[in-house]
Write a protein that holds these residues in place. Structure first.
Motif, PDB file in Angstrom:
ATOM      1  N   THR A 114       2.501 -59.244  94.861  1.00  6.80           N
ATOM      2  CA  THR A 114       2.898 -58.558  96.097  1.00  6.80           C
ATOM      3  C   THR A 114       1.350 -58.106  96.849  1.00  6.80           C
ATOM      4  O   THR A 114       0.400 -58.053  96.061  1.00  6.80           O
ATOM      5  CB  THR A 114       3.642 -57.083  96.321  1.00  6.80           C
ATOM      6  OG1 THR A 114       2.946 -56.207  95.569  1.00  6.80           O
ATOM      7  CG2 THR A 114       5.158 -57.524  95.304  1.00  6.80           C
ATOM      8  N   ASP A 115       1.584 -57.868  98.183  1.00  4.60           N
ATOM      9  CA  ASP A 115       0.372 -57.385  98.766  1.00  4.60           C
ATOM     10  C   ASP A 115      -0.005 -55.872  98.941  1.00  4.60           C
ATOM     11  O   ASP A 115      -0.864 -55.389  99.883  1.00  4.60           O
ATOM     12  CB  ASP A 115       0.253 -58.007  99.969  1.00  4.60           C
ATOM     13  CG  ASP A 115       1.140 -57.777 101.049  1.00  4.60           C
ATOM     14  OD1 ASP A 115       2.148 -56.765 100.676  1.00  4.60           O
ATOM     15  OD2 ASP A 115       1.174 -58.030 102.343  1.00  4.60           O
ATOM     16  N   ALA A 116       0.798 -55.205  98.040  1.00  9.61           N
ATOM     17  CA  ALA A 116       0.838 -53.668  98.330  1.00  9.61           C
ATOM     18  C   ALA A 116      -0.557 -53.063  98.218  1.00  9.61           C
ATOM     19  O   ALA A 116      -0.937 -52.377  99.075  1.00  9.61           O
ATOM     20  CB  ALA A 116       1.912 -53.110  97.394  1.00  9.61           C
ATOM     21  N   VAL A 117      -1.050 -53.386  97.147  1.00  4.78           N
ATOM     22  CA  VAL A 117      -2.552 -52.810  96.813  1.00  4.78           C
ATOM     23  C   VAL A 117      -3.443 -53.066  98.037  1.00  4.78           C
ATOM     24  O   VAL A 117      -4.058 -52.171  98.602  1.00  4.78           O
ATOM     25  CB  VAL A 117      -3.174 -53.319  95.693  1.00  4.78           C
ATOM     26  CG1 VAL A 117      -4.548 -52.605  95.283  1.00  4.78           C
ATOM     27  CG2 VAL A 117      -2.163 -53.097  94.382  1.00  4.78           C
ATOM     28  N   GLY A 118      -3.548 -54.540  98.342  1.00  7.83           N
ATOM     29  CA  GLY A 118      -4.470 -54.791  99.466  1.00  7.83           C
ATOM     30  C   GLY A 118      -4.184 -54.047 100.757  1.00  7.83           C
ATOM     31  O   GLY A 118      -5.002 -53.856 101.562  1.00  7.83           O
TER      32      GLY A 118
END
Ligand code: NAP
Length: 289
Positions: free
Chosen positions: A262-266
């Motif tokens: 997923t792209d949550a951190v970015g």
């Protein structure tokens, strides 16, 4: 004031620093058995226990937001419920709970189903909330896998060829810090993963480079792992929890739920999630030269 429950965990300890760095006033729950005093310089410690509802209400006095993390325990659902009820009673503005990727009340893996029950309890409780659902912690590799290598560099799991987008716990803490301090995140439920999905064969390849030795992963059946963990003196509940979680990853397969990236951190932190290579370079610095 933000109350951190689980402040000594890998996520919680980093989160405290993140929050203090953002200028937040932080209070951390410490169990009565522990020596009093701040967990981190400048952070207020308050004595309490997730099994003691009264202590949680006391700890939440004057608190506007709560971070809730509880380690694996047969009492985990009750502990989470106690904290959520206390937060409802204290009228907090936001409770951010640390769950697990794939949390699902019907999962055959107890860790995953318990988190599913607690997440649902939180959704129904009427407390403004957000949830982070991290995948398997990358830190398990240096802390558990490397010490388990035998003389030939072999390690064993019951994960088969499942790929797992393991995540650095510091990245999970950074996401939680954003949820707790920046506006517009109430109701968010974020699956938090690392940047790549790795099988344990992939992990073996990375360890071989980092440790400069042969490293081999051997996929074994559930019972072999169960026997090995029990022989180390691990309690039955924890053994069952770990074996069933790894079996769940195996069922998930090469492209299953545990492999999703997923792209949550970015998206929330503005920087890319840490890689296993980077973590190994930090934890095995001599080998990484
Ligand atoms: N390990 C993984 O790969 C992984 C992946 C995804 C999600 N998770 C989830 O992440 C969470 C953290 O796991 P972990 O292994 O990092 O946990 P951990 O290091 O054992 O930390 C657990 C924390 O919970 C606190 N705690 C436990 N029982 C408590 C009680 N009765 N009252 C107050 N505090 C209590 C502990 O406090 P003390 O310091 O006082 O013991 C500690 O701060 C778990 O919910 C786990 O299911 C783990």
């Amino acid at each position: 004031m933000i109350l951190v429950i689980g402040g000594r965990s890998k996520i919680g300890s980093v989160l405290i620093g993140e929050l203090a760095g953002r200028g937040e006033r932080v209070r951390a729950l410490a169990r009565p058995t522990e020596t009093a005093g701040p967990l981190v310089a400048g952070v207020e410690a308050v004595i309490g226990d997730l099994g003691d509802s009264g202590s949680l209400s006391d700890a939440m006095a004057g608190v506007s937001k709560v971070f809730l993390l509880c380690g694996p325990s047969p009492d985990e659902v009750r502990f989470n419920r106690n904290a959520i009820e206390a937060a409802a009673g204290a009228d907090v503005e936001l409770l951010v709970r640390s769950s697990i990727l794939g949390a699902d009340t019907s999962s055959p893996a107890a860790f995953v189903s318990d988190h599913g029950v607690s997440d649902q309890y939180l959704r129904d409780a009427g407390v403004p909330f957000a949830i982070v659902r991290p995948n398997m912690f990358m830190q398990n590799i240096p802390e558990n896998t490397i010490p388990s290598l035998d003389d030939s560099g072999t390690f064993y799991t019951n994960t088969g060829d499942a790929r797992i987008s393991m995540v650095d716990t510091r990245d999970v803490a950074a996401v939680a810090a954003v949820l707790l301090t920046e506006p517009g995140h109430t109701g968010d439920e974020l699956d938090v993963t690392g940047p790549e999905a790795l099988s344990y064969d992939d992990v073996a390849g990375k360890l071989a480079v980092s440790l400069e030795r042969d490293v081999t992963h051997v996929a074994v059946p559930d019972d072999a792992v169960r026997e090995a963990l029990s022989s180390y003196g691990m309690g039955e509940w924890m053994v069952d929890g770990l074996v069933s979680l790894f079996a769940d990853y195996r069922r998930s397969g090469i492209g299953g739920y545990a492999a999703q990236v997923t792209d949550a951190v970015g998206r929330l932190t503005g920087r890319e999630p840490r890689t296993l290579d980077a973590l190994l370079a930090e934890t095995q610095p001599a080998a990484a030269r």
